[in-house]
Design a protein around this motif. Structure first.
Motif, PDB file in Angstrom:
ATOM      1  N   ASN A 146       0.834  -1.204   0.000  1.00  0.00           N
ATOM      2  CA  ASN A 146       0.000   0.000   0.000  1.00  0.00           C
ATOM      3  C   ASN A 146       0.870   1.256   0.000  1.00  0.00           C
ATOM      4  O   ASN A 146       0.890   2.021   0.965  1.00  0.00           O
ATOM      5  CB  ASN A 146      -0.913  -0.050   1.241  1.00  0.00           C
ATOM      6  N   GLU A 190       0.419   3.961  -1.332  1.00  0.00           N
ATOM      7  CA  GLU A 190      -0.399   5.173  -1.177  1.00  0.00           C
ATOM      8  C   GLU A 190      -0.411   5.651   0.274  1.00  0.00           C
ATOM      9  O   GLU A 190      -0.574   6.842   0.533  1.00  0.00           O
ATOM     10  CB  GLU A 190      -1.849   4.920  -1.621  1.00  0.00           C
ATOM     11  N   PHE A 191      -0.230   4.727   1.198  1.00  0.00           N
ATOM     12  CA  PHE A 191      -0.162   5.074   2.624  1.00  0.00           C
ATOM     13  C   PHE A 191       0.936   6.116   2.856  1.00  0.00           C
ATOM     14  O   PHE A 191       0.722   7.139   3.513  1.00  0.00           O
ATOM     15  CB  PHE A 191       0.117   3.799   3.429  1.00  0.00           C
ATOM     16  N   ASP A 201       0.117   9.501   1.054  1.00  0.00           N
ATOM     17  CA  ASP A 201      -0.859  10.293   1.818  1.00  0.00           C
ATOM     18  C   ASP A 201      -0.176  11.045   2.961  1.00  0.00           C
ATOM     19  O   ASP A 201      -0.497  12.203   3.239  1.00  0.00           O
ATOM     20  CB  ASP A 201      -1.959   9.383   2.398  1.00  0.00           C
ATOM     21  N   PRO A 244      -5.049   5.605  14.598  1.00  0.00           N
ATOM     22  CA  PRO A 244      -4.960   6.871  13.846  1.00  0.00           C
ATOM     23  C   PRO A 244      -4.512   6.695  12.403  1.00  0.00           C
ATOM     24  O   PRO A 244      -5.097   7.278  11.497  1.00  0.00           O
ATOM     25  CB  PRO A 244      -3.941   7.681  14.638  1.00  0.00           C
ATOM     26  N   PHE A 245      -3.426   5.930  12.187  1.00  0.00           N
ATOM     27  CA  PHE A 245      -2.914   5.690  10.837  1.00  0.00           C
ATOM     28  C   PHE A 245      -2.945   4.189  10.573  1.00  0.00           C
ATOM     29  O   PHE A 245      -2.282   3.425  11.257  1.00  0.00           O
ATOM     30  CB  PHE A 245      -1.445   6.129  10.705  1.00  0.00           C
ATOM     31  N   SER A 246      -3.681   3.773   9.569  1.00  0.00           N
ATOM     32  CA  SER A 246      -3.665   2.359   9.215  1.00  0.00           C
ATOM     33  C   SER A 246      -3.302   2.204   7.747  1.00  0.00           C
ATOM     34  O   SER A 246      -3.857   2.870   6.880  1.00  0.00           O
ATOM     35  CB  SER A 246      -5.018   1.717   9.484  1.00  0.00           C
ATOM     36  N   ALA A 247      -2.371   1.266   7.477  1.00  0.00           N
ATOM     37  CA  ALA A 247      -1.956   0.978   6.100  1.00  0.00           C
ATOM     38  C   ALA A 247      -2.678  -0.250   5.562  1.00  0.00           C
ATOM     39  O   ALA A 247      -2.489  -0.623   4.414  1.00  0.00           O
ATOM     40  CB  ALA A 247      -0.446   0.744   6.055  1.00  0.00           C
ATOM     41  N   GLY A 257      -7.808  -0.613   3.728  1.00  0.00           N
ATOM     42  CA  GLY A 257      -8.309   0.096   2.553  1.00  0.00           C
ATOM     43  C   GLY A 257      -7.221   0.931   1.936  1.00  0.00           C
ATOM     44  O   GLY A 257      -6.071   0.924   2.397  1.00  0.00           O
ATOM     45  N   PRO A 258      -7.554   1.665   0.866  1.00  0.00           N
ATOM     46  CA  PRO A 258      -6.524   2.378   0.113  1.00  0.00           C
ATOM     47  C   PRO A 258      -5.932   3.554   0.885  1.00  0.00           C
ATOM     48  O   PRO A 258      -6.641   4.262   1.602  1.00  0.00           O
ATOM     49  CB  PRO A 258      -7.281   2.882  -1.124  1.00  0.00           C
ATOM     50  N   GLY A 259      -4.627   3.733   0.734  1.00  0.00           N
ATOM     51  CA  GLY A 259      -3.954   4.894   1.326  1.00  0.00           C
ATOM     52  C   GLY A 259      -3.903   4.832   2.837  1.00  0.00           C
ATOM     53  O   GLY A 259      -3.983   3.761   3.448  1.00  0.00           O
ATOM     54  N   ASN A 260      -3.759   6.002   3.422  1.00  0.00           N
ATOM     55  CA  ASN A 260      -3.685   6.109   4.875  1.00  0.00           C
ATOM     56  C   ASN A 260      -5.058   6.447   5.424  1.00  0.00           C
ATOM     57  O   ASN A 260      -5.690   7.397   4.986  1.00  0.00           O
ATOM     58  CB  ASN A 260      -2.674   7.201   5.250  1.00  0.00           C
ATOM     59  N   ARG A 268      -7.993  14.971  14.136  1.00  0.00           N
ATOM     60  CA  ARG A 268      -6.577  15.248  14.376  1.00  0.00           C
ATOM     61  C   ARG A 268      -5.687  14.733  13.239  1.00  0.00           C
ATOM     62  O   ARG A 268      -4.624  15.283  12.979  1.00  0.00           O
ATOM     63  CB  ARG A 268      -6.208  14.557  15.700  1.00  0.00           C
ATOM     64  N   GLN A 269      -6.138  13.696  12.572  1.00  0.00           N
ATOM     65  CA  GLN A 269      -5.304  13.072  11.530  1.00  0.00           C
ATOM     66  C   GLN A 269      -5.430  13.794  10.181  1.00  0.00           C
ATOM     67  O   GLN A 269      -4.695  13.495   9.242  1.00  0.00           O
ATOM     68  CB  GLN A 269      -5.673  11.607  11.346  1.00  0.00           C
ATOM     69  N   ILE A 270      -6.404  14.701  10.049  1.00  0.00           N
ATOM     70  CA  ILE A 270      -6.522  15.466   8.800  1.00  0.00           C
ATOM     71  C   ILE A 270      -5.369  16.475   8.750  1.00  0.00           C
ATOM     72  O   ILE A 270      -5.103  17.118   9.755  1.00  0.00           O
ATOM     73  CB  ILE A 270      -7.884  16.211   8.751  1.00  0.00           C
ATOM     74  N   PRO A 271      -4.625  16.651   7.666  1.00  0.00           N
ATOM     75  CA  PRO A 271      -4.807  16.131   6.306  1.00  0.00           C
ATOM     76  C   PRO A 271      -3.927  14.916   5.980  1.00  0.00           C
ATOM     77  O   PRO A 271      -3.649  14.693   4.806  1.00  0.00           O
ATOM     78  CB  PRO A 271      -4.370  17.325   5.467  1.00  0.00           C
ATOM     79  N   PHE A 272      -3.516  14.157   6.964  1.00  0.00           N
ATOM     80  CA  PHE A 272      -2.606  13.046   6.683  1.00  0.00           C
ATOM     81  C   PHE A 272      -3.342  11.811   6.167  1.00  0.00           C
ATOM     82  O   PHE A 272      -2.719  10.888   5.672  1.00  0.00           O
ATOM     83  CB  PHE A 272      -1.834  12.659   7.942  1.00  0.00           C
ATOM     84  N   ILE A 273      -4.680  11.762   6.359  1.00  0.00           N
ATOM     85  CA  ILE A 273      -5.454  10.584   5.950  1.00  0.00           C
ATOM     86  C   ILE A 273      -6.375  10.946   4.792  1.00  0.00           C
ATOM     87  O   ILE A 273      -6.749  12.103   4.625  1.00  0.00           O
ATOM     88  CB  ILE A 273      -6.298  10.030   7.115  1.00  0.00           C
ATOM     89  N   ARG A 274      -6.718   9.936   4.001  1.00  0.00           N
ATOM     90  CA  ARG A 274      -7.677  10.187   2.926  1.00  0.00           C
ATOM     91  C   ARG A 274      -9.078   9.725   3.318  1.00  0.00           C
ATOM     92  O   ARG A 274     -10.042  10.018   2.614  1.00  0.00           O
ATOM     93  CB  ARG A 274      -7.239   9.518   1.643  1.00  0.00           C
TER      94      ARG A 274
END
Lengths: 529, 283
Positions: free
Chosen positions: A456, A458-459, A462, B10-13, B16-19, B109-115
């Protein structure tokens, strides 16, 4: 003849101070140790011996009080000049304008402008052998994607890739220092894509590589290829293009560790404040801010002024080196880097002296104190002027130095100490976002990434996008199981460190630094994200 | 309206897609033998066994109307998981009741690091109204929304929820109904119906199967599921995630299944591709 006249004139004017025979003999012994070393290669011996010869020079007009801040044991040393030597024979970092070289060739090197990809690669490899720096290797090898893009369709793609692979391998085996840095981006190019593919396959330490990234300018697929390459070979790192160009203009480059400098210029010198040791001199926070820090900053700035004066007015470098004579560098595009390390230790020591609880990286009051100290350093730098730093408004540029192998209990720049990183990456990044903006000539944070992220990428992208929106400047990632790893600002292969540990000599000088950093800096114990 | 929140990552890889920020809700209506987080299955019954066992003193009795319940102090918790290991009811005392807005506040708190966010469990669709409101807030703040589900909510009945949901990641525990009962304790009729329904709407982001040698026929499940989805791929490509069983976290009585080797996983991935899946991920 002209040269002889010049050197005679200098001999008359410069007071070369006497030194003791005791110091001469001690240096002679150190040179003998270098000659007999079983773990240094021939090139490393020559470079180290030159450093020892230079250490006998005493020609700089040094500020009073410097000696007891600079030439003292590590636990009380407040200023460090990073082994630049006593009589700087060249600027520390030199950033040749390779675009000009590709366009015009070089009279001194007897090279016409390259006409195809073969000639372009060959010309660059020749040029690299003539770019000095503090390491004796070029700290900048160019924006390789843009330099090579005009030639990339001269051959078919498979052959272009093969040629680039040989070129990159040649750099790794002959530019024997991983402070050597190539740039890529921000726009996507075929040359850039092929270079990333090649670097992903080669898994080499040299050159260091940065992608200049800007959301909306750098396409996602190009950036994702860069992430994928980073998870294999610990590079490229990502530079906040929007931030750098707002400070330095479009013509900036990333060189050495992560240093933002001007194309066709460079940095005369880099000295660093060791903030933790300055904090040890202070009675409390007030004494630190009002007395100790201003005192040390003033002496360091004047020491840098003296170094720059010698380089510009005495060394003859800018009059005689072909890089300057042919316009590949311009004296008035140089600046100097006002560095600092050990913010974490500084804040922790000061809070302890005040009896206030709080740890740097964990608590808001520690972050706040760190920000106040940065504001003070920034304000000092903005009021100090140097006549030869016209390129950056007459001021030095602040730099969060990444540390050296000998550093013990000194964290790089404003980094959170290894072992004390916040549990969650979000908290780590938000802490970094308070500090990166102060350092146009470089700062950065490094994150080893769990191998599940390979599925992933994209992680990571991002996180880069979010980080740059939050004013972070520079980020590096590597996979927790990778052979090539980022030590502080440079790359080393773990397998090469192991060779050196077992007493064998190794090709690249930075492997020696990596071994020291592993032992003293605990760089293998970073929190994996 | 509140939901029981087990934890927020907070951050999961891997969700699903992206962070993404992952929210785990408490409670589940299946009983999968290989469940790797059984502490998310049920709600605390207030026996208090964990209060005595907690080495950090983070658990205590607190008043709950005329009764009492287990209280939890996150500041004292050292996250040693002793409470989870000794719980005999597949629950956890560290659950917090939260409104959609309170949950979003932890995400912001995680914005803008997550989609985006992914809500998982337990089985998060036990709280459809909560999900609808939570996703609406996330969308209003520019975040994507994914559901990680076992497919036991009749999605047809919840158009408001689907309207604010980007996609569902759906577990296909077994294709054969009898095998599904063996693995989970219940029938898969609704799961399969949901699978086709969500795919027809372009809202099926991913199907996933945990491969447990000896428990059910993974080859048949992957083949038939992938084949069933073939007609829908042109609406929105659907990924297949093939997950190796790992004993970590699994209840003792079920932890003895063998871990599938990479050859088996690769051959299953090959089958999925043969049946028209464009992207297969092995984990």
């Amino acid at each position: 003849m002209v040269k002889m006249n010049n050197s005679k004139k200098r001999k008359d004017e410069i007071a070369m101070r006497e030194i003791s025979m005791e110091r001469v003999n001690q240096t002679r012994q150190e040179i003998l140790d270098i000659i007999e070393s079983p773990i240094l290669t021939h090139e490393q011996k020559v470079a180290n011996m030159a450093g020892k010869a230079d250490s006998l020079m005493e020609v700089l007009d040094l500020p009073e009080g410097l000696d007891e801040l600079l030439n003292v044991p590590g636990d009380v040393k407040c200023i460090c000049d990073l082994a630049e030597g006593h009589a700087p024979v060249r600027p520390r970092y030199i950033i040749p304008d390779y675009f000009k070289f590709m366009k015009e060739g070089s009279k001194f090197l007897q090279l016409d402008p390259p006409k195809d990809l073969y000639e372009a690669l060959n010309s660059l490899l020749i040029f690299y052998k003539h770019v000095p720096s503090v390491t004796n290797f070029p700290v900048y090898v160019g924006a390789l994607d843009e330099l090579l893009e005009p030639y990339i369709n001269d051959v078919d793609e498979a052959q272009a890739k093969k040629l680039l692979k040989l070129f990159m391998q040649h750099i790794d085996r002959t530019v024997l220092d991983s402070f050597s840095h190539a740039n890529i981006g921000p726009r996507a190019t075929k040359a850039g894509r092929l270079l990333l593919e090649v670097e992903r396959e080669l898994e080499q330490a040299v050159p260091n590589l940065t992608m200049k990234y800007e959301e909306g300018v750098t396409p996602d697929d190009f950036a994702l290829l860069a992430v994928d390459t980073a998870l294999h070979s610990a590079k490229p790192s990502f530079a906040n293009h929007k931030m750098f160009k707002s400070e330095l203009g479009e013509n900036y480059v990333i060189a050495s560790c992560y240093n933002g400098l001007l194309l066709g210029g460079g940095s005369y010198t880099l000295c660093r404040l060791i903030l933790g040791n300055i904090a040890k001199r202070a009675k409390n926070i007030q004494d630190f801010k009002e007395n100790q820090l201003p005192y040390v900053m003033d002496i360091m700035a004047r020491y840098m002024d003296a170094r720059i004066k010698f380089e510009v007015e005495e060394s003859g470098f800018f009059e005689n080196n072909f890089l300057a004579k042919e316009g590949f560098i311009h004296r008035d595009r140089f600046t100097a880097m006002f560095g600092m390390v050990g913010m974490a230790e500084c804040v922790n020591i000061l809070l302890e002296k005040e009896g206030i609880s709080g740890r740097y990286g964990k608590d808001d009051n520690a972050t706040q104190l760190g920000v106040e100290i940065m504001e003070q350093i920034d304000a000092f730098n903005k009021q100090h002027t140097n006549p030869y730093c016209e390129a950056t408004g007459g001021h030095f540029l602040l730099h969060a130095q990444v540390g050296i192998a000998e550093d013990q209990h000194i964290s790089p720049g404003t980094r959170i100490p290894i072992g004390e990183e916040p549990e969650e990456l979000i908290d780590h990044l938000l802490q970094c976002s308070k500090f990166h903006k102060y350092f146009p000539s470089g700062t950065g944070d490094i994150f080893p990434i769990d191998t599940t992220v390979h599925k992933n990428p994209e992680f990571v992208l991002d996180i880069v996008k979010g980080a740059f929106r939050k004013d972070l400047r520079y980020l590096s990632f590597y996979s927790s199981d990778s052979d090539v790893i980022r030590i502080t600002g440079y790359l080393v292969k773990r397998s090469e460190i192991e060779k050196l540990k077992s007493g064998q000599n190794v090709l690249q000088d930075t492997t020696h630094l990596g071994l020291g950093a592993e032992i003293n800096g605990h760089i293998l114990e970073r929190k994996v994200r | 309206m509140k939901a029981l929140v087990n934890k927020i990552i907070p951050f999961s890889a891997v969700d699903g897609p992206g962070n993404r920020t992952s929210v785990f809700l408490q409670g589940c209506n299946m009983n999968c033998r290989y469940c790797h987080n059984p502490e998310t299955r049920k709600v605390c019954i207030g026996c208090g066994d964990c209060i005595e066992a907690c080495p950090a003193g983070a658990l205590f009795w607190m008043k709950d109307g005329n009764s009492r319940k287990v209280g939890y102090d996150p500041a004292k918790c050292v996250f040693c998981d002793t409470c989870i290991h000794i719980c005999t009811h597949d629950a956890s005392p560290r659950i917090q009741e939260m409104t959609p807005q309170e949950t979003f506040d932890k995400v912001a708190r995680q914005i803008p690091f997550i989609r985006g966010v992914t809500v998982s469990g337990g089985e998060c669709t036990l709280y459809p109204e909560f999900l609808t409101e939570f996703f609406q807030i996330c969308r209003d703040n520019g975040l994507g929304t994914l559901i990680d589900s076992n497919g036991t909510l009749d999605f047809k009945q919840y158009p408001e929820l689907l309207a604010v949901t980007d996609g569902v990641m759906l577990d296909i525990k077994a294709f054969d109904e009898t095998e599904h009962k063996t693995v989970t304790g219940i029938s898969n009729g609704l799961v399969m119906e949901n699978c086709r329904y969500l795919a027809s709407l372009g809202k099926l982001y991913e199907v996933r199967t945990v491969v447990v040698p000896g428990l059910f026929d993974a080859e048949e499940t992957v083949r038939k599921t992938a084949a069933m989805l073939r007609p829908y791929q042109k609406i929105q490509p659907i990924r297949y995630k093939i997950i190796a069983f790992r004993p970590m976290g699994v209840r003792k009585e079920y932890a003895g299944y063998p871990v599938p080797d990479s050859n088996l996983l690769e051959s299953l991935a090959g089958i999925a591709r043969e049946e028209g899946i464009g992207k297969v991920v092995i984990i």
